[in-house]
Structure formats: C-alpha cells, structure tokens
Design an enzyme around this catalytic site. Structure first.
Site, mmCIF file in Angstrom:
data_model
loop_
_atom_site.group_PDB
_atom_site.id
_atom_site.type_symbol
_atom_site.label_atom_id
_atom_site.label_comp_id
_atom_site.label_asym_id
_atom_site.label_seq_id
_atom_site.Cartn_x
_atom_site.Cartn_y
_atom_site.Cartn_z
ATOM 1 N N LYS A 1 0.840 -1.201 0.000
ATOM 2 C CA LYS A 1 0.000 0.000 0.000
ATOM 3 C C LYS A 1 0.877 1.254 0.000
ATOM 4 C CE LYS A 1 -3.727 -2.568 2.060
ATOM 5 N NZ LYS A 1 -4.379 -3.100 3.260
ATOM 6 N N GLN B 1 -4.803 -1.733 9.371
ATOM 7 C CA GLN B 1 -4.598 -3.045 8.771
ATOM 8 C C GLN B 1 -5.201 -4.126 9.681
ATOM 9 O OE1 GLN B 1 -3.152 -3.631 5.680
ATOM 10 N NE2 GLN B 1 -3.903 -5.696 6.029
ATOM 11 N N ASP C 1 -11.099 2.717 3.655
ATOM 12 C CA ASP C 1 -11.354 1.280 3.504
ATOM 13 C C ASP C 1 -12.859 1.005 3.368
ATOM 14 O OD1 ASP C 1 -9.481 -0.676 3.170
ATOM 15 O OD2 ASP C 1 -9.006 -0.907 5.295
#
Ligand code: NAP
Length: 287
Positions: free
Chosen positions: A53, A97, A120
């Site tokens: 990422k 994460q 997200d």
C-alpha cells in the site's frame, strides 16, 4: 471454450497513471493527498500488505505515513492514535490493517475513524451508505472487481450473479454492489448446501472464500464470467486463488488470474478513495 483473461495488473497500472495526474492537480492547488496506515503487531502477511500500500502511494504521488505499534499496544493507544490522525489535516485517509490482535475491539477502532477519512469503507456509516446505494468510500476489493467488470465491458444488469463468500470486507459488499447494478444476486457461504447448484446458474461468479480449488470446471456455467478474489499460499509457496484455474478456464468466457487479477486492483482502489477524499477537501471536482 477457453476463457479470456482479465488483466487486473494492466488496468491497475493504467488507473495509477491517471491517479498521478490527479495527485499533481491537487499539488497545484496546494494539497498533497495523504494516507495513514496503522499496523498493530508483527503479522508477516499484514506487513507485506502494508508495504504494498505504501509503495502504491509512492507510485501515485500520494503521501503516506505508517504507524507501527507493537502487538501488546492497548486499545486505548490505538484509539488515541486514530484521534490524532482524525485531527491531522495532512491525512485524508486512515487505514487500520486487519486483523488486529484479539485484545483489541475491531469495531470500536473502525468506528473511531472519521467517516470522511474511512478510505477502507468499513465504518458503519459507510457500510450503511453502501446498503442505500450512496456509497462514499466503496470497500476496495469489491470496488476493484466492479471496475474490472465495467472496463471489460461486462453488462451486470439482469444477470445472475453468485458470490461465494459472505465476509464483511468482500462477499457482502460485493453482493450489494452487484445488486445496485441490477444483477440478481445469490450469496453462498460455508453452510450453503450443494454449492454447485448455485454456481452453475451464475452468469457472473465471484469467489472469495479463501479455499484453493473450491470451484472446478463442472461447477461453472459455459460462458460465465469468473472473478477469483481468493489469495492462498500453498505449502510449496505458490500463490493461487479459490478457482481451479485450468478446468474453469475451459468453461468460462472471462476469468481473472491469481496473481495479477483482483489483487492489484484492491490496492489501486485504496489510492482512488484517498485521492477522492483529498479532492473533496480541496474543493476539486470529484470523479
Ligand atoms: P473470510 O473472512 O475468511 O470469509 C470467507 C467467506 O467464505 C466466509 O463467508 C465463509 O463462509 C465462506 N466460505 C469459506 N469456505 C467456504 C466453502 N467451502 N463454501 C462456501 N463458502 C465458503 O475471508 P475474506 O477476507 O472475505 O477473504 C476471502 C479470500 O479473498 C481470501 O483468500 C483472502 O485472502 C482473499 N482476499 C483477496 C483480496 C484481494 O485483493 N484479491 C482482498 C481481500 C481478501 P461463512 O461466512 O459461513 O464462514
């Protein structure tokens, strides 16, 4: 029939080139899009995802900061960090994460992210918006699949779509997006009796179960579009999806490879969401 492959890697590169231009436009307006990535613990797979990422941010001219906390960090420490990132104007997207260590309440952490920075798309607000078809930040993996379908010219409206896997991050949002595009959608999961009875009816089959070889050729309708979201590492180190590639390739019209299919799109859509967030703040036209 031998399926044509849908090249997610190539599309991801094309999209990233246009994203670099958007990042440049933002910088001309005095803004630098910024993503903050929070990693708790030392799970090796998570560390690889975070690295990918950050690398994608760099490729697209998006700023990135990583915050790596030890596995014994308390929930309070994670929440304090999110508070600071919420208040930081240089941060347009916050990604935590997953998975988090078991002593940390995942929902509490996700719900603490400012919905305007929830790139997200996992915050309850964004999940609710998705249900209503007004998604602000569509979750990255299903969003990537949707773009793969669109750019390949695959019509979704009126099709039978079957999603294998019902997780909150892939299966359920995927099904909602397909429904939004007017497909007739079925969702299968571990308790589905006779999986093949559903998959064989699919014009569009999306597989996200995390089980290598789950879908074989005879389970697939002739001429179907098959999107393999699964990422599984075999004992020999090879990475494979959930679809038995060789047998399904003989039945499907379109098939995504693993690797090189959905994976590169997921990271790219994270950058898309981050740029969109920054463009909103900068008052630029949002795509
Ligand atoms: P997950 O949270 O473990 O969910 C798996 C889902 O598949 C669950 O809903 C489970 O059903 C269902 N399932 C498992 N075995 C099944 C079976 N035999 N028949 C039917 N359904 C079955 O996993 P996830 O996070 O959604 O990820 C799924 C896969 O996609 C994994 O391989 C993951 O690595 C991969 N992934 C790839 C990307 C990408 O960018 N390509 C992104 C995210 C995830 P129950 O709900 O009944 O347990």
């Amino acid at each position: 029939m031998t399926a044509q492959l849908i090249n997610g890697l190539a599309l991801a590169h094309r999209l990233r080139a246009t994203m670099r231009e958007r990042a440049e436009k933002l910088s001309q307006a005095g803004y630098r899009a910024g993503l903050a990535v929070v990693l708790v613990g030392d799970d090796p797979a998570s560390a690889v995802y975070v690295r990918n990422k950050l690398r994608a941010c760099e490729e697209c001219g998006v700023g990135s900061q990583s915050y790596i906390l030890p596995g014994y960090a308390t929930e309070g420490e994670v929440l304090d960090l999110i508070d600071r990132l919420n208040a930081d104007d240089s941060v347009h997207g916050i990604l935590v994460q997953l998975p988090l260590p078991p002593h940390i309440n995942v929902r509490r952490v996700i719900e603490s992210i400012d919905v305007c920075k929830d790139v997200d798309g996992f915050h309850l607000y964004n999940v609710g918006a998705l249900v209503l078809g007004q998604s602000v930040f569509p979750p990255c993996t299903p969003y990537g699949v949707q773009l793969l379908l669109e750019t390949t010219g695959i019509e979704v409206a009126g099709k039978n779509a079957v999603v294998v896997g019902a997780s909150n991050i892939v299966g359920k949002p995927m099904a909602l997006m397909l429904l939004q595009k007017e497909a007739t959608v079925s969702i299968c999961h571990v308790r589905t009796r006779d999986l093949a009875q559903f998959t064989i009816l699919a014009d569009i089959l999306i597989v996200a179960a995390g089980k290598p070889g789950l879908i074989t050729g005879p389970m697939v309708k002739q001429g179907a579009v098959v999107i393999d979201v699964g990422i599984n590492r075999l004992p020999n180190g090879n990475i494979v999806g959930d679809v038995d590639f060789e047998s399904v390739r003989e039945r499907a019209a379109w098939l995504t490879p693993v690797p090189g299919g959905v994976g590169p799109m997921t990271v790219t859509m994270l950058i898309e969401n981050t740029l969109r967030s920054a463009e909103r703040v900068a008052g630029l036209a949002v795509t």
